[in-house]
Design a protein around this motif. Structure first.
Motif, PDB file in Angstrom:
ATOM      1  N   PRO A 218       0.838  -1.213   0.000  1.00 55.15           N
ATOM      2  CA  PRO A 218       0.000   0.000   0.000  1.00 55.15           C
ATOM      3  C   PRO A 218       0.871   1.259   0.000  1.00 55.15           C
ATOM      4  N   VAL A 219       1.442   1.576  -1.149  1.00 55.89           N
ATOM      5  CA  VAL A 219       2.465   2.620  -1.257  1.00 55.89           C
ATOM      6  C   VAL A 219       1.954   3.960  -0.757  1.00 55.89           C
ATOM      7  N   LYS A 220       0.789   4.382  -1.239  1.00 53.13           N
ATOM      8  CA  LYS A 220       0.266   5.700  -0.870  1.00 53.13           C
ATOM      9  C   LYS A 220      -0.003   5.779   0.628  1.00 53.13           C
ATOM     10  N   LEU A 221      -0.591   4.744   1.184  1.00 55.43           N
ATOM     11  CA  LEU A 221      -0.889   4.732   2.620  1.00 55.43           C
ATOM     12  C   LEU A 221       0.396   4.881   3.433  1.00 55.43           C
ATOM     13  N   LEU A 222       1.427   4.151   3.056  1.00 56.36           N
ATOM     14  CA  LEU A 222       2.679   4.202   3.808  1.00 56.36           C
ATOM     15  C   LEU A 222       3.350   5.566   3.687  1.00 56.36           C
ATOM     16  N   GLU A 223       3.261   6.149   2.506  1.00 55.17           N
ATOM     17  CA  GLU A 223       3.810   7.495   2.341  1.00 55.17           C
ATOM     18  C   GLU A 223       3.062   8.491   3.229  1.00 55.17           C
ATOM     19  N   GLU A 224       1.729   8.413   3.231  1.00 63.34           N
ATOM     20  CA  GLU A 224       0.927   9.329   4.047  1.00 63.34           C
ATOM     21  C   GLU A 224       1.125   9.078   5.540  1.00 63.34           C
ATOM     22  N   ALA A 225       1.521   7.847   5.896  1.00 63.46           N
ATOM     23  CA  ALA A 225       1.756   7.523   7.304  1.00 63.46           C
ATOM     24  C   ALA A 225       3.115   8.018   7.788  1.00 63.46           C
ATOM     25  N   GLY A 226       3.912   8.561   6.895  1.00 63.91           N
ATOM     26  CA  GLY A 226       5.183   9.146   7.312  1.00 63.91           C
ATOM     27  C   GLY A 226       6.405   8.303   7.065  1.00 63.91           C
ATOM     28  N   ALA A 227       6.262   7.187   6.342  1.00 62.54           N
ATOM     29  CA  ALA A 227       7.443   6.398   5.987  1.00 62.54           C
ATOM     30  C   ALA A 227       8.366   7.251   5.131  1.00 62.54           C
ATOM     31  N   GLN A 228       9.625   7.291   5.488  1.00 60.73           N
ATOM     32  CA  GLN A 228      10.567   8.142   4.767  1.00 60.73           C
ATOM     33  C   GLN A 228      11.362   7.385   3.718  1.00 60.73           C
ATOM     34  N   ALA A 229      11.148   6.081   3.648  1.00 61.94           N
ATOM     35  CA  ALA A 229      11.647   5.253   2.554  1.00 61.94           C
ATOM     36  C   ALA A 229      10.838   3.968   2.556  1.00 61.94           C
ATOM     37  N   LEU A 230      10.679   3.371   1.389  1.00 55.16           N
ATOM     38  CA  LEU A 230       9.976   2.101   1.254  1.00 55.16           C
ATOM     39  C   LEU A 230      10.941   1.055   0.733  1.00 55.16           C
ATOM     40  N   SER A 231      10.877  -0.139   1.312  1.00 57.12           N
ATOM     41  CA  SER A 231      11.675  -1.281   0.879  1.00 57.12           C
ATOM     42  C   SER A 231      10.711  -2.331   0.335  1.00 57.12           C
ATOM     43  N   VAL A 232      10.804  -2.607  -0.959  1.00 58.41           N
ATOM     44  CA  VAL A 232       9.849  -3.515  -1.592  1.00 58.41           C
ATOM     45  C   VAL A 232      10.584  -4.549  -2.442  1.00 58.41           C
ATOM     46  N   ASP A 233       9.928  -5.685  -2.633  1.00 58.20           N
ATOM     47  CA  ASP A 233      10.429  -6.720  -3.532  1.00 58.20           C
ATOM     48  C   ASP A 233      10.021  -6.323  -4.943  1.00 58.20           C
ATOM     49  N   LEU A 234      10.953  -5.735  -5.674  1.00 53.53           N
ATOM     50  CA  LEU A 234      10.626  -5.217  -6.996  1.00 53.53           C
ATOM     51  C   LEU A 234      10.401  -6.340  -8.003  1.00 53.53           C
ATOM     52  N   THR A 235      10.860  -7.558  -7.692  1.00 48.83           N
ATOM     53  CA  THR A 235      10.636  -8.660  -8.621  1.00 48.83           C
ATOM     54  C   THR A 235       9.173  -9.091  -8.632  1.00 48.83           C
ATOM     55  N   LEU A 236       8.390  -8.648  -7.638  1.00 48.24           N
ATOM     56  CA  LEU A 236       6.963  -8.978  -7.596  1.00 48.24           C
ATOM     57  C   LEU A 236       6.106  -7.963  -8.342  1.00 48.24           C
ATOM     58  N   VAL A 237       6.737  -6.893  -8.802  1.00 49.90           N
ATOM     59  CA  VAL A 237       5.994  -5.837  -9.499  1.00 49.90           C
ATOM     60  C   VAL A 237       6.032  -6.105 -10.999  1.00 49.90           C
ATOM     61  N   ASP A 238       4.887  -6.459 -11.560  1.00 53.98           N
ATOM     62  CA  ASP A 238       4.756  -6.653 -13.008  1.00 53.98           C
ATOM     63  C   ASP A 238       4.754  -5.273 -13.662  1.00 53.98           C
ATOM     64  N   LEU A 239       5.718  -5.022 -14.533  1.00 50.56           N
ATOM     65  CA  LEU A 239       5.825  -3.699 -15.151  1.00 50.56           C
ATOM     66  C   LEU A 239       4.659  -3.398 -16.087  1.00 50.56           C
ATOM     67  N   ASP A 240       3.834  -4.409 -16.379  1.00 51.31           N
ATOM     68  CA  ASP A 240       2.621  -4.178 -17.176  1.00 51.31           C
ATOM     69  C   ASP A 240       1.393  -3.964 -16.299  1.00 51.31           C
ATOM     70  N   ASP A 241       1.571  -4.046 -14.986  1.00 51.13           N
ATOM     71  CA  ASP A 241       0.478  -3.811 -14.045  1.00 51.13           C
ATOM     72  C   ASP A 241       0.404  -2.310 -13.783  1.00 51.13           C
ATOM     73  N   VAL A 242      -0.436  -1.634 -14.535  1.00 51.89           N
ATOM     74  CA  VAL A 242      -0.455  -0.167 -14.534  1.00 51.89           C
ATOM     75  C   VAL A 242      -0.727   0.425 -13.145  1.00 51.89           C
TER      76      VAL A 242
END
Length: 331
Positions: A218-242
């Motif tokens: 939940p990228v937007k939620l975490l940003e709004e909650a004050g996270a100053q950096a996000l660590s994510v598994d980028l291999t799970l992100v389908d680049l065609d998933d708009v």
């Protein structure tokens, strides 16, 4: 904040194989000198696991291991005392590193902890919004103390805290199983999750990174909650998933910092891993249409998740590959 959250470098995520914390700290600080972490060593057994370790940080909420799970208790149990001892040993291992730059501490986040820590009356704490609020306050205070203890051992280090929230997407979607396994707890409203996490990020006293290795972060939620950096598994992100790509794009376009998990956390050493990892980050950047020169100012590189299940040889290899990938991205 920029000193505590460097970009364009290689860093870790959390767990490492083995049981010798002094050896693990020396390896991590040697292999990831630009942004090391205090490693977690779950191979040491009960109390070194993610939930037991997080429960040991709680202030005013004693826990015990009972019937194959962690639960609240009137007094801390033997295994909880063991978890506290592990934490103390881990902090003491920092005495020998003489850190003068950024160092990241790690701990389980409040929603993942609430989904796995049981109330005395039965059921996970996640079932009770009031209990989650109390848990968050307790964890925040414990993290403040943990940071202070680490800072005392490394007075010249620029500290940050990473909270691990693999269960947060499931909690938001109402997909956390009840004790019976036949039903699910009610979903956590996004505004409640945002407020609880904001309490932690605002009060813990150092920059907070949120790590989530689920496919639906939940990228937007975490940003709004004050996270100053996000660590994510980028291999799970389908680049065609708009929708998913656009969410990351909006975050990065607003100046967000990303720790891109692109080096496999398990496997065998093989040629080409670092190039594949760098190519994955560059593919996302190209898909978003951003200036290539901006990439190393906003992105660091890590393994996809913790490496507790990896062999010691592969763990070293993965950290070396992360360093090489970061160098490739810096051009």
């Amino acid at each position: 904040m920029s000193e505590a959250l460097p970009m364009g470098v290689a860093t870790g995520v959390g767990s490492m194989p083995g049981t010798d914390v002094h050896e693990a700290v020396n390896i991590v600080f040697g292999e990831l000198p630009e942004w090391p972490i205090l490693p977690e060593l779950p191979d040491r057994g009960l109390g070194a696991d993610m939930i037991g370790r997080g429960a040991a940080l709680l202030e005013g909420l004693p826990v015990q291991w009972w019937a194959f799970r962690w639960e609240l208790a009137d007094l801390a149990g033997r295994d909880a005392r063991r978890a506290l001892d592990f934490l103390e040993r881990d902090l003491d291992a920092l005495h020998g590193v003489n850190a003068t730059g950024p160092v990241r501490l790690t701990a389980v986040g409040p929603f993942t902890l609430a989904a796995n820590l049981w109330r005395r009356t039965g059921g996970a704490m996640l079932a009770d919004p009031g209990a989650v609020a109390d848990l968050t306050a307790s964890l925040t205070e414990g993290l403040r103390n943990h940071v202070a203890a680490a800072q005392a051992r490394m007075p010249n280090a620029a500290l940050s805290v990473q909270i691990d929230e693999p269960s947060l997407p499931a909690a938001l979607a109402g997909r956390v199983n009840t004790e019976s396994g036949l039903d699910f707890y009610r979903r956590v409203p996004p505004e409640v999750a945002r407020e609880r996490l904001r309490e932690l990020t605002e009060r813990v006293g150092v920059p907070v990174v949120v790590h989530c290795c689920a496919p639906d972060v939940p990228v937007k939620l975490l940003e709004e909650a004050g996270a100053q950096a996000l660590s994510v598994d980028l291999t799970l992100v389908d680049l065609d998933d708009v929708p998913k790509v656009d969410a990351l794009g909006e975050y990065l376009d607003g100046g967000g910092r990303l720790i891109a998990g692109v080096v496999p956390s398990l496997g065998q050493p093989r040629p080409g891993v670092a190039k594949e990892a760098a190519d994955r980050v560059q593919a996302l950047w190209h898909r978003l249409g951003f200036d290539p020169e901006q990439l190393p100012r906003q992105v660091s590189v890590s393994t996809t998740c913790g490496m507790a299940g990896a062999s010691p040889d592969y763990a070293r290899f993965a950290m070396e590959a992360s360093r090489e990938a970061a160098e490739r991205l810096r051009g």
